[in-house]
Design an enzyme around this catalytic site. Structure first.
Site, PDB file in Angstrom:
ATOM      1  N   CYS A 104     -37.776 -23.522   3.730  1.00 25.14           N
ATOM      2  CA  CYS A 104     -37.053 -23.729   4.994  1.00 25.14           C
ATOM      3  C   CYS A 104     -35.855 -22.800   5.159  1.00 25.14           C
ATOM      4  CB  CYS A 104     -36.634 -25.181   5.126  1.00 25.14           C
ATOM      5  SG  CYS A 104     -38.036 -26.299   5.043  1.00 25.14           S
ATOM      6  N   HIS A 129     -30.798 -25.555   9.973  1.00 25.55           N
ATOM      7  CA  HIS A 129     -32.195 -25.915   9.745  1.00 25.55           C
ATOM      8  C   HIS A 129     -32.414 -27.348  10.201  1.00 25.55           C
ATOM      9  CE1 HIS A 129     -36.034 -26.682   8.140  1.00 25.55           C
ATOM     10  NE2 HIS A 129     -35.607 -27.437   7.143  1.00 25.55           N
ATOM     11  N   ASN A 160     -39.545 -30.939  11.635  1.00 30.32           N
ATOM     12  CA  ASN A 160     -39.126 -29.896  10.688  1.00 30.32           C
ATOM     13  C   ASN A 160     -40.197 -28.802  10.681  1.00 30.32           C
ATOM     14  OD1 ASN A 160     -38.580 -28.291   8.474  1.00 30.32           O
ATOM     15  ND2 ASN A 160     -38.130 -29.987   7.092  1.00 30.32           N
TER      16      ASN A 160
HETATM   17  N1  COA Z   1     -42.041 -45.153   8.198  1.00 30.92           N
HETATM   18  C1  COA Z   1     -41.609 -46.415   7.993  1.00 30.92           C
HETATM   19  N2  COA Z   1     -40.974 -46.811   6.876  1.00 30.92           N
HETATM   20  C2  COA Z   1     -40.782 -45.887   5.926  1.00 30.92           C
HETATM   21  C3  COA Z   1     -41.213 -44.552   6.070  1.00 30.92           C
HETATM   22  C4  COA Z   1     -41.866 -44.207   7.268  1.00 30.92           C
HETATM   23  N3  COA Z   1     -42.303 -42.963   7.503  1.00 30.92           N
HETATM   24  N4  COA Z   1     -40.867 -43.872   4.960  1.00 30.92           N
HETATM   25  C5  COA Z   1     -40.239 -44.732   4.151  1.00 30.92           C
HETATM   26  N5  COA Z   1     -40.202 -45.954   4.730  1.00 30.92           N
HETATM   27  C6  COA Z   1     -39.601 -47.176   4.198  1.00 30.92           C
HETATM   28  C7  COA Z   1     -39.489 -47.162   2.683  1.00 30.92           C
HETATM   29  O1  COA Z   1     -40.664 -47.654   2.080  1.00 30.92           O
HETATM   30  C8  COA Z   1     -38.314 -48.071   2.456  1.00 30.92           C
HETATM   31  O2  COA Z   1     -38.744 -49.405   2.555  1.00 30.92           O
HETATM   32  P1  COA Z   1     -38.105 -50.546   1.617  1.00 30.92           P
HETATM   33  O3  COA Z   1     -36.657 -50.622   2.006  1.00 30.92           O
HETATM   34  O4  COA Z   1     -38.882 -51.748   1.976  1.00 30.92           O
HETATM   35  O5  COA Z   1     -38.313 -50.075   0.207  1.00 30.92           O
HETATM   36  C9  COA Z   1     -37.410 -47.797   3.662  1.00 30.92           C
HETATM   37  O6  COA Z   1     -38.263 -47.256   4.690  1.00 30.92           O
HETATM   38  C10 COA Z   1     -36.302 -46.822   3.377  1.00 30.92           C
HETATM   39  O7  COA Z   1     -36.871 -45.702   2.709  1.00 30.92           O
HETATM   40  P2  COA Z   1     -36.006 -44.512   2.193  1.00 30.92           P
HETATM   41  O8  COA Z   1     -36.880 -43.575   1.451  1.00 30.92           O
HETATM   42  O9  COA Z   1     -34.799 -45.095   1.505  1.00 30.92           O
HETATM   43  O10 COA Z   1     -35.544 -43.877   3.578  1.00 30.92           O
HETATM   44  P3  COA Z   1     -34.485 -42.765   3.826  1.00 30.92           P
HETATM   45  O11 COA Z   1     -33.429 -43.282   4.688  1.00 30.92           O
HETATM   46  O12 COA Z   1     -34.092 -42.064   2.542  1.00 30.92           O
HETATM   47  O13 COA Z   1     -35.316 -41.736   4.687  1.00 30.92           O
HETATM   48  C11 COA Z   1     -36.358 -39.585   4.534  1.00 30.92           C
HETATM   49  C12 COA Z   1     -36.426 -41.056   4.131  1.00 30.92           C
HETATM   50  C13 COA Z   1     -37.515 -38.852   3.907  1.00 30.92           C
HETATM   51  C14 COA Z   1     -36.447 -39.511   6.048  1.00 30.92           C
HETATM   52  C15 COA Z   1     -35.002 -38.998   4.071  1.00 30.92           C
HETATM   53  O14 COA Z   1     -34.805 -39.289   2.715  1.00 30.92           O
HETATM   54  C16 COA Z   1     -34.938 -37.512   4.261  1.00 30.92           C
HETATM   55  O15 COA Z   1     -34.948 -37.028   5.381  1.00 30.92           O
HETATM   56  N6  COA Z   1     -34.808 -36.763   3.183  1.00 30.92           N
HETATM   57  C17 COA Z   1     -34.700 -35.315   3.258  1.00 30.92           C
HETATM   58  C18 COA Z   1     -36.034 -34.766   3.608  1.00 30.92           C
HETATM   59  C19 COA Z   1     -35.967 -33.338   4.030  1.00 30.92           C
HETATM   60  O16 COA Z   1     -35.073 -32.938   4.699  1.00 30.92           O
HETATM   61  N7  COA Z   1     -36.961 -32.569   3.631  1.00 30.92           N
HETATM   62  C20 COA Z   1     -37.123 -31.242   4.026  1.00 30.92           C
HETATM   63  C21 COA Z   1     -36.189 -30.336   3.337  1.00 30.92           C
HETATM   64  S1  COA Z   1     -36.306 -28.751   4.029  1.00 30.92           S
END
Ligand code: COA
Length: 307
Positions: free
Chosen positions: A108, A232, A262
């Site tokens: 990215c 980004h 993204n």
């Molecule tokens: N839809 C619904 N629920 C979801 C889900 C989805 N797509 N993905 C995860 N969940 C659930 C999880 O199972 C968890 O449930 P629980 O509380 O019952 O265990 C809850 O939602 C929270 O999950 P969590 O992983 O803590 O969410 P988060 O706030 O960390 O968000 C991301 C997840 C991936 C959106 C976030 O971590 C993120 O954006 N990370 C960076 C990713 C990124 O930028 N990548 C590219 C880099 S270039």
């Protein structure tokens, strides 16, 4: 000696996939995706080559140039059409370019790395370089995996960079990489993208803030001087956390991930294009461009638009 941004273009697939549509096949919801990421819909389709051709052609036209004016094509992509050959020569061929071309893969951060590469190429005798970020991430998404499927989208953005011996748009550049974090976000051969989202989030904020602060210091500008942040587009919460720590208000930040998700290497030129269409790119103003991604890689630059 310097670098001028001369023209910009984008290429997007027509097909729009909304959060609602994803919710029909995945255990997710529009509400969760919008709240946790800021994404509402993404484009899906095309290929790195086909989208890159559209963006590249548009950028050359926007610059008021002809294909014969381009000395080099640098394509940033994480999702080339084939492992070999690179996608850049195929784009060059379809555009009718008669010049050197190559792919750069910095995930990215790819577009920023490609701009930095182009800057070096301009210092060694090239006059105009076409830089494209083009991605077909949807091809490497397991559409039954809600962790990744809700985040990624396809698209391309491009810019023409021109040599100018009288001045420069690019005031500073800070790039970095840390392969000890390689396993946090991967796509194995024949596999799909996988990610430790929480850890990527944590590190992303840190590297964006650190590299942006360094870039501003080198350019001798303060957060107050920055008229526009072009980050980004991975997650609006990452953008908010980073800009807050940098002391730059969100009103001065471009957000396009609500429409495109993204798009990896393409997200910064897509965001730039959106900002320009909305009259947010103004001659003489400062912008901070900043990206991060798998690798991990990161890159921040301060630019001052001359046009
Ligand atoms: N839809 C619904 N629920 C979801 C889900 C989805 N797509 N993905 C995860 N969940 C659930 C999880 O199972 C968890 O449930 P629980 O509380 O019952 O265990 C809850 O939602 C929270 O999950 P969590 O992983 O803590 O969410 P988060 O706030 O960390 O968000 C991301 C997840 C991936 C959106 C976030 O971590 C993120 O954006 N990370 C960076 C990713 C990124 O930028 N990548 C590219 C880099 S270039």
């Amino acid at each position: 000696m310097g670098v001028r941004f001369k023209g910009w273009g984008i290429g997007l697939p027509d097909r729009i996939v909304t959060n609602e549509e994803l919710s029909q096949t995945l255990d997710t919801s529009d509400e969760w995706i919008a709240e946790r990421t800021g994404i509402r819909e993404r484009r899906v389709g095309g290929s790195a080559v086909s989208l890159g051709v559209i963006a590249g052609r548009n950028a050359i036209q926007d610059a008021g140039l002809l294909v014969g004016d381009i000395d080099f094509l640098v394509l940033a992509t994480t999702t080339p059409d084939r492992l070999c050959p690179a996608s850049a020569p195929m784009i060059a061929n379809e555009l009718g370019l008669n010049c050197a071309s190559m792919d750069v893969n910095a995930a990215c951060s790819g577009f920023m790395y490609a701009v930095r590469t182009a800057q070096g190429l301009l210092e060694t005798g090239n006059r105009r370089i076409l830089v494209i970020g083009s991605e077909n991430l949807s091809r490497w998404v397991d559409w039954s995996d809600r962790n990744m499927a809700v985040l990624l989208g396809d698209g391309a953005g491009a810019a023409v960079l021109e040599y100018d011996e009288t001045g420069t748009d690019v005031l500073s550049f800070v790039l970095g990489s840390d392969g000890s974090a390689a396993d946090l976000l991967t796509c194995e051969h024949g596999g799909y993208f996988q990610m430790d989202g929480k850890e990527v989030f944590r590190r992303a904020v840190r590297v964006v803030v650190d590299s942006a602060e360094q870039a501003m210091k080198i350019a001798d500008v303060s957060p107050d001087d920055i008229n526009l942040v072009i980050p980004h587009q991975a997650n609006v919460r990452i953008i908010k956390a980073a800009t807050q720590r940098l002391g730059i208000p969100m009103e001065r930040t471009v957000v396009t991930l609500d429409r495109y998700g993204n798009t990896s290497s393409s997200s910064i030129p897509l965001a730039f294009f959106d900002a320009r269409q909305n009259g947010r790119i103004k001659s003489g103003e400062y912008a901070l461009m900043t990206g991060f991604g798998a690798g991990m890689t990161w890159a921040s630059a301060v630019v001052r638009w001359s046009r």
